[in-house]
Design an enzyme around this catalytic site. Structure first.
Site, PDB file in Angstrom:
ATOM      1  N   HIS A  74       0.833  -1.212   0.000  1.00 36.89           N
ATOM      2  CA  HIS A  74       0.000   0.000   0.000  1.00 36.89           C
ATOM      3  C   HIS A  74       0.871   1.266   0.000  1.00 36.89           C
ATOM      4  O   HIS A  74       0.467   2.303   0.503  1.00 36.89           O
ATOM      5  CB  HIS A  74      -0.983   0.003   1.183  1.00 36.89           C
ATOM      6  CG  HIS A  74      -2.120  -0.964   0.991  1.00 36.89           C
ATOM      7  ND1 HIS A  74      -3.262  -0.648   0.298  1.00 36.89           N
ATOM      8  CD2 HIS A  74      -2.260  -2.257   1.370  1.00 36.89           C
ATOM      9  CE1 HIS A  74      -4.074  -1.692   0.281  1.00 36.89           C
ATOM     10  NE2 HIS A  74      -3.482  -2.683   0.912  1.00 36.89           N
ATOM     11  N   THR A  75       2.052   1.158  -0.534  1.00 37.75           N
ATOM     12  CA  THR A  75       2.947   2.307  -0.660  1.00 37.75           C
ATOM     13  C   THR A  75       2.956   2.845  -2.087  1.00 37.75           C
ATOM     14  O   THR A  75       3.319   3.995  -2.306  1.00 37.75           O
ATOM     15  CB  THR A  75       4.393   1.919  -0.290  1.00 37.75           C
ATOM     16  OG1 THR A  75       4.669   0.663  -0.912  1.00 37.75           O
ATOM     17  CG2 THR A  75       4.571   1.789   1.209  1.00 37.75           C
ATOM     18  N   ASP A  76       2.570   2.013  -3.060  1.00 43.86           N
ATOM     19  CA  ASP A  76       2.720   2.425  -4.471  1.00 43.86           C
ATOM     20  C   ASP A  76       1.907   3.676  -4.793  1.00 43.86           C
ATOM     21  O   ASP A  76       2.413   4.611  -5.400  1.00 43.86           O
ATOM     22  CB  ASP A  76       2.413   1.269  -5.447  1.00 43.86           C
ATOM     23  CG  ASP A  76       1.027   0.672  -5.301  1.00 43.86           C
ATOM     24  OD1 ASP A  76       0.349   0.953  -4.282  1.00 43.86           O
ATOM     25  OD2 ASP A  76       0.617  -0.082  -6.197  1.00 43.86           O
TER      26      ASP A  76
ATOM     27  N   GLY B 266      -6.474 -14.664 -10.308  1.00 42.55           N
ATOM     28  CA  GLY B 266      -7.297 -14.017  -9.288  1.00 42.55           C
ATOM     29  C   GLY B 266      -6.870 -14.272  -7.858  1.00 42.55           C
ATOM     30  O   GLY B 266      -7.644 -14.030  -6.941  1.00 42.55           O
TER      31      GLY B 266
ATOM     32  N   GLY C  14      -4.054 -12.837  -6.620  1.00 41.54           N
ATOM     33  CA  GLY C  14      -3.212 -11.725  -6.180  1.00 41.54           C
ATOM     34  C   GLY C  14      -1.765 -11.853  -6.598  1.00 41.54           C
ATOM     35  O   GLY C  14      -0.908 -11.122  -6.117  1.00 41.54           O
TER      36      GLY C  14
ATOM     37  N   SER D 285      -1.776 -12.432 -12.430  1.00 32.92           N
ATOM     38  CA  SER D 285      -1.869 -13.101 -13.727  1.00 32.92           C
ATOM     39  C   SER D 285      -2.253 -12.091 -14.805  1.00 32.92           C
ATOM     40  O   SER D 285      -1.920 -12.262 -15.978  1.00 32.92           O
ATOM     41  CB  SER D 285      -2.898 -14.229 -13.670  1.00 32.92           C
ATOM     42  OG  SER D 285      -4.207 -13.726 -13.530  1.00 32.92           O
TER      43      SER D 285
ATOM     44  N   ASP E  92       2.842  -4.102 -10.475  1.00 33.26           N
ATOM     45  CA  ASP E  92       2.670  -5.408 -11.117  1.00 33.26           C
ATOM     46  C   ASP E  92       3.296  -5.444 -12.507  1.00 33.26           C
ATOM     47  O   ASP E  92       3.996  -6.378 -12.876  1.00 33.26           O
ATOM     48  CB  ASP E  92       1.177  -5.744 -11.264  1.00 33.26           C
ATOM     49  CG  ASP E  92       0.458  -5.783  -9.931  1.00 33.26           C
ATOM     50  OD1 ASP E  92       1.121  -5.613  -8.886  1.00 33.26           O
ATOM     51  OD2 ASP E  92      -0.770  -5.959  -9.947  1.00 33.26           O
TER      52      ASP E  92
HETATM   53  P1  ADP Z   1      -4.882 -11.445 -10.790  1.00 30.45           P
HETATM   54  O1  ADP Z   1      -4.821 -11.156  -9.334  1.00 30.45           O
HETATM   55  O2  ADP Z   1      -4.488 -12.858 -11.076  1.00 30.45           O
HETATM   56  O3  ADP Z   1      -4.146 -10.438 -11.608  1.00 30.45           O
HETATM   57  P2  ADP Z   1      -7.130 -10.307 -12.168  1.00 30.45           P
HETATM   58  O4  ADP Z   1      -8.590 -10.396 -11.912  1.00 30.45           O
HETATM   59  O5  ADP Z   1      -6.490  -8.985 -12.144  1.00 30.45           O
HETATM   60  O6  ADP Z   1      -6.427 -11.332 -11.173  1.00 30.45           O
HETATM   61  O7  ADP Z   1      -6.850 -10.928 -13.614  1.00 30.45           O
HETATM   62  C1  ADP Z   1      -7.349 -12.198 -13.946  1.00 30.45           C
HETATM   63  C2  ADP Z   1      -7.891 -12.194 -15.360  1.00 30.45           C
HETATM   64  O8  ADP Z   1      -6.795 -12.083 -16.306  1.00 30.45           O
HETATM   65  C3  ADP Z   1      -8.593 -13.484 -15.726  1.00 30.45           C
HETATM   66  O9  ADP Z   1      -9.940 -13.448 -15.345  1.00 30.45           O
HETATM   67  C4  ADP Z   1      -8.410 -13.536 -17.232  1.00 30.45           C
HETATM   68  O10 ADP Z   1      -9.353 -12.707 -17.878  1.00 30.45           O
HETATM   69  C5  ADP Z   1      -7.046 -12.915 -17.424  1.00 30.45           C
HETATM   70  N1  ADP Z   1      -5.990 -13.953 -17.462  1.00 30.45           N
HETATM   71  C6  ADP Z   1      -4.959 -14.085 -16.610  1.00 30.45           C
HETATM   72  N2  ADP Z   1      -4.188 -15.135 -16.937  1.00 30.45           N
HETATM   73  C7  ADP Z   1      -4.735 -15.691 -18.032  1.00 30.45           C
HETATM   74  C8  ADP Z   1      -4.404 -16.803 -18.864  1.00 30.45           C
HETATM   75  N3  ADP Z   1      -3.345 -17.591 -18.601  1.00 30.45           N
HETATM   76  N4  ADP Z   1      -5.184 -17.057 -19.923  1.00 30.45           N
HETATM   77  C9  ADP Z   1      -6.255 -16.278 -20.184  1.00 30.45           C
HETATM   78  N5  ADP Z   1      -6.622 -15.232 -19.442  1.00 30.45           N
HETATM   79  C10 ADP Z   1      -5.879 -14.936 -18.367  1.00 30.45           C
HETATM   80 MG    MG Z   2      -4.579  -8.336 -11.621  1.00 28.53          MG
END
Ligand code: ADP
Ligand code: MG
Length: 381
Positions: free
Chosen positions: A35-37, A122, A124, A127, A172
């Protein structure tokens, strides 16, 4: 089979020839600096050894055809006809990256590709940034512009903020773009200057996913952001980054009790991040672990973004003899914690902490020993 081989095999099956390129971009975990960014402060993440891969070949036209193995879906779009998302799906991350790169003057070419990753979605570990940076790297391969990690991180952050409507900081995308093997990256979120430091020899980073997700994240996050901005405004400063802990100690009584706690977390957390950088350069795992524990207490008691599940897993980790320190990581209210442990005992740590957490909460956690990996890159040819 490695993910690189998996996307390559699927690409070859789908397009009847091997891919011209395979790219990857990693997820991340933040060691300290939480929570610093958005306070223009310091964060200290590492890129993890889980990543999103794309196998691809250039196209002669301006279309992108992408197959997601993880979503079992195939989508196409044209670079001169990008449609904003009505409801965000995986392809919108690719469209958003194409949109922002074109906005910034990059001339893009189309491609055919196969996408797959092993960053848990999802939980954290970002992805989403991994997918964005992999997409940026795919466009780089076929379009032939210069790769500048910082510019790509900023572009992908804008895609996430403006195209996908997610209010995230720069951490990120920056770490997914610029991570380094076996090193963590201290990022100054104001200047975007980075300094890397090696993880202490003999220590390993373990990610501890509590298996809990909380709906509070968005409202809790926005509320904390506002509280920090209000505190900075009270001191007449652009951001809480601009006040040190001594000055703050003198002036803290001016703030109401809640603002004081919020500001105290951010100001001390910034200083802890800088001290963590020194500890890492000194190879001092004990000092680093202690800073992580202080960070958790501050997030729990002053910033109030922990949860009973996060506290339980952190307590189990910290009580373990092979643990230097542990803390919640990410926005909070659920999700993951991170621990620094003795490499030689990391496997046993995972067993013991899983058991301890199950006994405390009845929830099955996921623990992974991770290694710091490189940022977005072309892995083939
Ligand atoms: P996170 O905390 O993992 O970043 P987000 O909700 O910000 O969670 O992002 C997740 C979303 O990113 C997924 O619902 C999907 O739409 C997309 N995503 C992430 N990785 C992949 C993947 N390997 N293939 C397809 N979509 C992905
Ligand atoms: Mg994300």
């Amino acid at each position: 089979m490695s993910l690189a081989n998996k996307v390559k095999a699927h690409f070859t099956a789908a397009f009847s020839e091997p891919p011209a390129y395979i790219v990857r971009a990693p997820g991340r975990v933040n060691l300290i600096g939480e929570h610093t960014d958005y306070n223009d402060g310091f964060v200290f993440p590492l890129a993890i050894d889980r990543a999103t891969f794309i196998a691809l070949r250039p196209r002669d036209d301006n279309r992108v055809l992408a197959i997601s193995l993880d979503m079992d879906d195939r989508r196409a779009f044209a670079l001169d006809d990008l449609q904003p998302p009505a409801e965000v799906g995986w392809i919108d991350y690719l469209i958003g990256v194409a949109w922002v790169l074109q906005e910034r003057g990059y001339a893009l070419r189309g491609w055919d590709g196969v996408v797959s990753g092993d960053v848990p979605i999802g939980s954290g570990l970002s992805s989403s940034a991994a997918l964005e940076l992999a997409a940026a790297r795919a466009f780089y391969c076929v379009s032939g512009f210069d790769w500048d990690a910082k510019a790509m991180a900023l572009a992908c952050q804008s895609a996430e903020n403006e195209w996908l409507g997610v209010n995230c900081g720069i951490m990120d995308q920056m770490i997914s773009a610029a991570g380094l093997q076996d090193r963590a990256l201290l990022i100054d979120c104001r200047s975007l200057e980075t300094e890397s430091a090696p993880l202490p020899a003999g220590s390993a980073v373990v990610i501890l996913d509590t298996g809990t997700r909380r709906g509070l994240v968005d409202s809790g996050y926005n509320e904390r952001r506002e509280q920090c901005e209000t505190a900075a405004r009270h001191f007449g400063l652009p951001a809480l980054r601009d006040i040190d802990s001594e000055t703050f100690a003198e002036r803290a009584p001016e703030l109401d009790a809640l603002s004081r706690k919020r500001a105290r977390h951010v100001i001390h957390e910034n200083e802890r991040s800088l001290r963590a950088h020194d500890a890492m350069n000194a190879g001092d795992a004990v000092a680093l672990g202690k800073l992580m524990m202080e960070s958790h207490i501050s997030l729990r008691d002053d910033f109030e973004v922990s949860s009973s599940a996060l506290d339980a897993i952190v307590d189990c980790a910290q009580a373990d003899e092979s643990c230097y320190g542990a803390r919640m990581t990410g926005a909070g209210f659920g999700g993951c914690a991170v621990a620094l442990v003795e490499t030689d005992n990391a496997k046993d740590f995972v067993e013991r902490v899983s058991q301890c957490y199950i006994e405390a909460t009845g929830i099955q956690p996921s623990l992974y020993v991770t290694r710091a990996s490189s940022g977005a890159e072309t892995v083939w040819p």
